[in-house]
Enzyme design. Structure first.
Site, PDB file in Angstrom:
ATOM      1  N   GLY A  67      -4.840  43.277  38.214  1.00  0.00           N
ATOM      2  CA  GLY A  67      -3.783  43.007  39.178  1.00  0.00           C
ATOM      3  C   GLY A  67      -3.224  44.302  39.723  1.00  0.00           C
ATOM      4  N   SER A  68      -2.466  44.202  40.811  1.00  0.00           N
ATOM      5  CA  SER A  68      -1.875  45.396  41.414  1.00  0.00           C
ATOM      6  C   SER A  68      -0.812  45.978  40.494  1.00  0.00           C
ATOM      7  CB  SER A  68      -1.244  45.033  42.759  1.00  0.00           C
ATOM      8  OG  SER A  68      -0.070  44.270  42.551  1.00  0.00           O
ATOM      9  N   SER A  69      -0.422  47.200  40.777  1.00  0.00           N
ATOM     10  CA  SER A  69       0.573  47.871  39.944  1.00  0.00           C
ATOM     11  C   SER A  69       1.897  47.111  39.942  1.00  0.00           C
ATOM     12  CB  SER A  69       0.786  49.302  40.415  1.00  0.00           C
ATOM     13  OG  SER A  69       1.186  49.330  41.763  1.00  0.00           O
ATOM     14  N   VAL A  70       2.278  46.544  41.076  1.00  0.00           N
ATOM     15  CA  VAL A  70       3.551  45.832  41.160  1.00  0.00           C
ATOM     16  C   VAL A  70       3.551  44.591  40.277  1.00  0.00           C
ATOM     17  CG1 VAL A  70       5.119  44.570  42.683  1.00  0.00           C
ATOM     18  CG2 VAL A  70       4.074  46.699  43.454  1.00  0.00           C
ATOM     19  N   GLN A  72       1.509  43.797  37.787  1.00  0.00           N
ATOM     20  CA  GLN A  72       1.265  44.118  36.379  1.00  0.00           C
ATOM     21  C   GLN A  72       2.560  44.614  35.726  1.00  0.00           C
ATOM     22  OE1 GLN A  72      -0.636  42.998  34.365  1.00  0.00           O
ATOM     23  NE2 GLN A  72      -2.262  44.340  33.762  1.00  0.00           N
TER      24      GLN A  72
END
Length: 141
Positions: A67-70, A72
């Site tokens: 998943g994206s950093s945001v 996650q």
């Protein structure tokens, strides 16, 4: 260290420090913590090997984050704020977002575990994880 006896011990590499004792849960699939219910820790992701099982208060063992950093970071943060974060994380392929999240949220995290570890444990086994000492011990039953 107390006089407790341990059946097996495995070396690992510290990413985020700390010491915990908890049952483990093993996922063959990567985990996106955003796809877990923050109120229960239950994995909601369709098709995931752990769908319907809770990661709360467990030592979670899995290949890598996804998943994206945001999403996650927010997913793990929401679990932690609701008191349902994993007790610790054992990951095979750490990514920078997961590493940073564990450090910020004070969740012990290790990688580079002795390969024999993965062949000798099953979900539900009680583990003693000492990230600072770089050791995972399987508690006797």
């Amino acid at each position: 260290m107390n006089s407790m006896h341990y059946s097996d011990a495995f070396h690992c590499h510290k990413i985020s420090g700390g010491m915990v004792e908890a049952p483990c849960i093993i996922s063959p699939d990567d985990i996106c913590f955003y796809l877990c219910d923050p109120k229960t820790g239950i994995v909601l992701e369709d098709g995931h090997a752990l769908k319907g099982q809770s990661l709360a208060h467990k030592i979670v063992i899995f290949p890598s984050g996804k998943g994206s950093s945001v999403v996650q970071t927010d997913g793990l943060y929401q679990l932690a704020m609701n008191g349902n974060a994993p007790k610790a994380i054992v990951v095979q392929y750490p990514d920078t977002v997961l590493v940073a999240s564990c450090i910020i949220l004070d969740i012990p995290m290790v990688d580079r575990v002795d390969p024999a570890f993965y062949n000798q444990i099953d979900s539900g086994v009680m583990l003693h994880l000492d990230a600072d000492g770089e050791l995972i011990r399987v508690m006797p039953t």
